[in-house]
Motif scaffolding. Structure first.
Motif, PDB file in Angstrom:
ATOM      1  N   ASP A 292      -8.158   3.288  56.482  1.00  0.00           N
ATOM      2  CA  ASP A 292      -9.639   3.161  56.150  1.00  0.00           C
ATOM      3  C   ASP A 292     -10.168   1.722  56.819  1.00  0.00           C
ATOM      4  OD1 ASP A 292     -12.325   3.898  54.968  1.00  0.00           O
ATOM      5  OD2 ASP A 292     -11.846   2.708  53.081  1.00  0.00           O
ATOM      6  N   GLU A 293      -9.422   0.875  56.663  1.00  0.00           N
ATOM      7  CA  GLU A 293      -9.714  -0.509  57.107  1.00  0.00           C
ATOM      8  C   GLU A 293      -9.918  -0.453  58.732  1.00  0.00           C
ATOM      9  OE1 GLU A 293     -10.409  -3.556  55.752  1.00  0.00           O
ATOM     10  OE2 GLU A 293     -10.584  -2.125  53.781  1.00  0.00           O
ATOM     11  N   ILE A 294      -9.140   0.352  59.364  1.00  0.00           N
ATOM     12  CA  ILE A 294      -9.216   0.398  60.765  1.00  0.00           C
ATOM     13  C   ILE A 294     -10.543   1.269  61.127  1.00  0.00           C
ATOM     14  CG2 ILE A 294      -8.366   1.436  63.046  1.00  0.00           C
ATOM     15  CD1 ILE A 294      -5.533   1.191  61.776  1.00  0.00           C
ATOM     16  N   PHE A 295     -10.708   2.473  60.389  1.00  0.00           N
ATOM     17  CA  PHE A 295     -11.888   3.089  60.540  1.00  0.00           C
ATOM     18  C   PHE A 295     -13.395   2.395  60.414  1.00  0.00           C
ATOM     19  CE2 PHE A 295     -15.377   5.831  58.457  1.00  0.00           C
ATOM     20  CZ  PHE A 295     -15.733   6.622  59.417  1.00  0.00           C
ATOM     21  N   GLY A 296     -13.100   1.473  59.506  1.00  0.00           N
ATOM     22  CA  GLY A 296     -14.435   0.544  58.987  1.00  0.00           C
ATOM     23  C   GLY A 296     -14.581  -0.479  59.719  1.00  0.00           C
ATOM     24  N   GLU A 297     -13.458  -1.119  60.678  1.00  0.00           N
ATOM     25  CA  GLU A 297     -13.902  -2.023  61.647  1.00  0.00           C
ATOM     26  C   GLU A 297     -14.181  -1.542  62.846  1.00  0.00           C
ATOM     27  OE1 GLU A 297     -13.824  -6.132  62.540  1.00  0.00           O
ATOM     28  OE2 GLU A 297     -13.230  -5.259  60.446  1.00  0.00           O
ATOM     29  N   TYR A 298     -13.870  -0.485  63.487  1.00  0.00           N
ATOM     30  CA  TYR A 298     -13.987   0.003  64.700  1.00  0.00           C
ATOM     31  C   TYR A 298     -14.663   1.376  64.799  1.00  0.00           C
ATOM     32  CZ  TYR A 298     -10.575  -3.049  66.749  1.00  0.00           C
ATOM     33  OH  TYR A 298      -9.895  -4.155  67.403  1.00  0.00           O
ATOM     34  N   CYS A 299     -14.938   2.025  63.871  1.00  0.00           N
ATOM     35  CA  CYS A 299     -15.632   3.381  63.892  1.00  0.00           C
ATOM     36  C   CYS A 299     -17.011   3.466  63.283  1.00  0.00           C
ATOM     37  CB  CYS A 299     -14.844   4.560  63.713  1.00  0.00           C
ATOM     38  SG  CYS A 299     -13.021   4.495  64.231  1.00  0.00           S
ATOM     39  N   GLU A 300     -16.974   3.182  62.081  1.00  0.00           N
ATOM     40  CA  GLU A 300     -18.069   3.468  61.220  1.00  0.00           C
ATOM     41  C   GLU A 300     -19.346   2.784  61.826  1.00  0.00           C
ATOM     42  OE1 GLU A 300     -19.139   4.094  56.614  1.00  0.00           O
ATOM     43  OE2 GLU A 300     -17.999   2.309  57.103  1.00  0.00           O
ATOM     44  N   PRO A 301     -19.238   1.564  62.382  1.00  0.00           N
ATOM     45  CA  PRO A 301     -20.529   0.552  62.681  1.00  0.00           C
ATOM     46  C   PRO A 301     -21.053   1.424  64.207  1.00  0.00           C
ATOM     47  CG  PRO A 301     -18.700  -1.035  62.112  1.00  0.00           C
ATOM     48  CD  PRO A 301     -18.130   0.386  62.025  1.00  0.00           C
TER      49      PRO A 301
ATOM     50  N   GLY B 165     -24.470   3.984  61.327  1.00  0.00           N
ATOM     51  CA  GLY B 165     -23.451   3.117  60.836  1.00  0.00           C
ATOM     52  C   GLY B 165     -23.114   3.088  59.630  1.00  0.00           C
ATOM     53  N   LYS B 166     -23.511   3.728  58.692  1.00  0.00           N
ATOM     54  CA  LYS B 166     -23.317   3.716  57.081  1.00  0.00           C
ATOM     55  C   LYS B 166     -22.913   5.248  56.585  1.00  0.00           C
ATOM     56  CE  LYS B 166     -25.785  -0.197  55.903  1.00  0.00           C
ATOM     57  NZ  LYS B 166     -26.224  -0.729  57.375  1.00  0.00           N
ATOM     58  N   GLU B 167     -22.108   5.327  55.448  1.00  0.00           N
ATOM     59  CA  GLU B 167     -21.889   6.597  55.000  1.00  0.00           C
ATOM     60  C   GLU B 167     -23.125   7.123  54.501  1.00  0.00           C
ATOM     61  OE1 GLU B 167     -19.799   8.186  50.848  1.00  0.00           O
ATOM     62  OE2 GLU B 167     -19.114   6.353  51.718  1.00  0.00           O
ATOM     63  N   LEU B 168     -23.560   8.404  54.617  1.00  0.00           N
ATOM     64  CA  LEU B 168     -24.499   9.080  53.930  1.00  0.00           C
ATOM     65  C   LEU B 168     -24.099   9.716  52.811  1.00  0.00           C
ATOM     66  CD1 LEU B 168     -27.917   9.349  53.833  1.00  0.00           C
ATOM     67  CD2 LEU B 168     -27.355  11.123  55.458  1.00  0.00           C
TER      68      LEU B 168
ATOM     69  N   GLY C  35     -21.850  14.755  47.229  1.00  0.00           N
ATOM     70  CA  GLY C  35     -22.620  13.393  46.698  1.00  0.00           C
ATOM     71  C   GLY C  35     -23.307  12.899  47.780  1.00  0.00           C
ATOM     72  N   VAL C  36     -24.653  12.768  47.866  1.00  0.00           N
ATOM     73  CA  VAL C  36     -25.521  12.121  48.732  1.00  0.00           C
ATOM     74  C   VAL C  36     -26.184  10.921  48.405  1.00  0.00           C
ATOM     75  CG1 VAL C  36     -27.812  12.654  50.265  1.00  0.00           C
ATOM     76  CG2 VAL C  36     -26.284  14.569  49.588  1.00  0.00           C
ATOM     77  N   GLY C  37     -26.104   9.862  49.071  1.00  0.00           N
ATOM     78  CA  GLY C  37     -26.799   8.612  48.798  1.00  0.00           C
ATOM     79  C   GLY C  37     -28.468   8.565  48.994  1.00  0.00           C
ATOM     80  N   ILE C  38     -28.941   8.713  47.857  1.00  0.00           N
ATOM     81  CA  ILE C  38     -30.406   9.112  47.940  1.00  0.00           C
ATOM     82  C   ILE C  38     -31.098   7.987  48.471  1.00  0.00           C
ATOM     83  CG2 ILE C  38     -32.307   9.852  46.622  1.00  0.00           C
ATOM     84  CD1 ILE C  38     -30.589  12.122  47.206  1.00  0.00           C
ATOM     85  N   ASP C  39     -30.791   6.725  47.860  1.00  0.00           N
ATOM     86  CA  ASP C  39     -31.284   5.368  48.373  1.00  0.00           C
ATOM     87  C   ASP C  39     -31.178   5.303  49.924  1.00  0.00           C
ATOM     88  OD1 ASP C  39     -31.950   4.782  45.704  1.00  0.00           O
ATOM     89  OD2 ASP C  39     -30.295   3.619  45.369  1.00  0.00           O
ATOM     90  N   ARG C  40     -29.832   5.309  50.415  1.00  0.00           N
ATOM     91  CA  ARG C  40     -29.685   5.182  51.827  1.00  0.00           C
ATOM     92  C   ARG C  40     -30.360   6.252  52.628  1.00  0.00           C
ATOM     93  NH1 ARG C  40     -23.266   3.953  52.935  1.00  0.00           N
ATOM     94  NH2 ARG C  40     -23.334   1.865  51.851  1.00  0.00           N
ATOM     95  N   LEU C  41     -30.620   7.594  52.022  1.00  0.00           N
ATOM     96  CA  LEU C  41     -31.402   8.619  52.638  1.00  0.00           C
ATOM     97  C   LEU C  41     -32.823   8.041  52.947  1.00  0.00           C
ATOM     98  CD1 LEU C  41     -31.730  11.512  54.194  1.00  0.00           C
ATOM     99  CD2 LEU C  41     -31.937  12.378  51.734  1.00  0.00           C
TER     100      LEU C  41
END
Length: 236
Positions: free
Chosen positions: A104-113, A151-154, A207-213
């Motif tokens: 998860d840390e590798i994914f968050g550092e290199y992929c998600e953004p 770059g963020k989980e929706l 689960g959908v992040g309504i605020d982020r959406l």
């Protein structure tokens, strides 16, 4: 469309969609329709980016996306090898982090953004998902996906684990993580396990992040601009 049925309530959706691939189609169609209804187009301006919600969205497995952005195939690595790889990639770790947390840390550092356009990340390692059902054809993985936008989980979704024996083993593994110092590890829930022993049908949750959406669809830089309750202010 089969998803545009007013007879489906939120709970009925939760029970009806037992296949996580079908859930991905639901998310694609739902978010695309929201974009078109609000903006007249599938393309939405979000900060400096033009994000296109037109289906189909790109899909990577968790291992594929990490290899894509780091050049390293971690799919067959054990915890020690993962720790060495993270160190080589300059990903900060703590001694309490086990295999799932390191991935998860590798994914968050290199992929998600770097995932700006709508992208599904699928087939998570079992260590990252203690409540998700094992993948029907891929050992060591679970039936789970997340949608990443700008770059963020929706959203997060997975086929629900309904095997009480498997679930107990996952909880026990979480207890071991807690003993190592992982503050986010889960506890062993005997009431939940007993309920599973009575039987639970195949289901999938979403689960959908309504605020982020809302932030994305309104090009809002701060969550404070879209939440309904007022900001907390110091008393005078």
């Amino acid at each position: 469309s089969r998803f545009h049925n007013p007879e489906f309530t939120q709970m009925e959706l939760y029970v009806a969609f037992k296949d996580y691939n079908w859930m991905m189609e639901l998310v694609e169609e739902m978010i695309e329709k929201i974009a078109v209804d609000l903006n007249g187009d599938t393309k939405v301006q979000v900060g400096e980016h033009i994000i296109d919600f037109k289906r189909p969205w790109k899909r990577y497995t968790m291992y594929e996306v990490i290899q894509h952005f780091t050049g390293v195939d971690i799919s067959n690595m054990d915890e020690e090898e993962l720790r060495k790889t993270a160190h080589a990639l300059k990903v900060p770790l703590t001694p309490a982090m086990a295999k799932g947390k390191i991935i998860d840390e590798i994914f968050g550092e290199y992929c998600e953004p770097n995932l700006i356009q709508p992208t599904f990340i699928t087939d998570y390692p079992i260590e990252m998902s203690p409540l998700a059902k094992k993948h029907v054809s891929k050992p060591g993985l679970v039936e789970r996906f997340e949608a990443i936008v700008n770059g963020k989980e929706l959203c997060n979704s997975f086929s629900e684990l309904n095997d009480p024996v498997d679930q107990r083993e996952r909880f026990e593994a979480q207890l071991e993580l807690g003993r190592r110092g992982d503050e986010e590890s889960m506890v062993l829930d005997e009431d939940f396990l007993r309920a599973l022993e009575y039987g639970m049908p195949p289901t999938a949750g979403l689960g959908v992040g309504i605020d982020r959406l809302t932030m994305i669809m309104t090009n809002s830089a701060s969550i404070q601009d879209v939440i309904f309750f007022p900001q907390m202010r110091p008393e005078k």
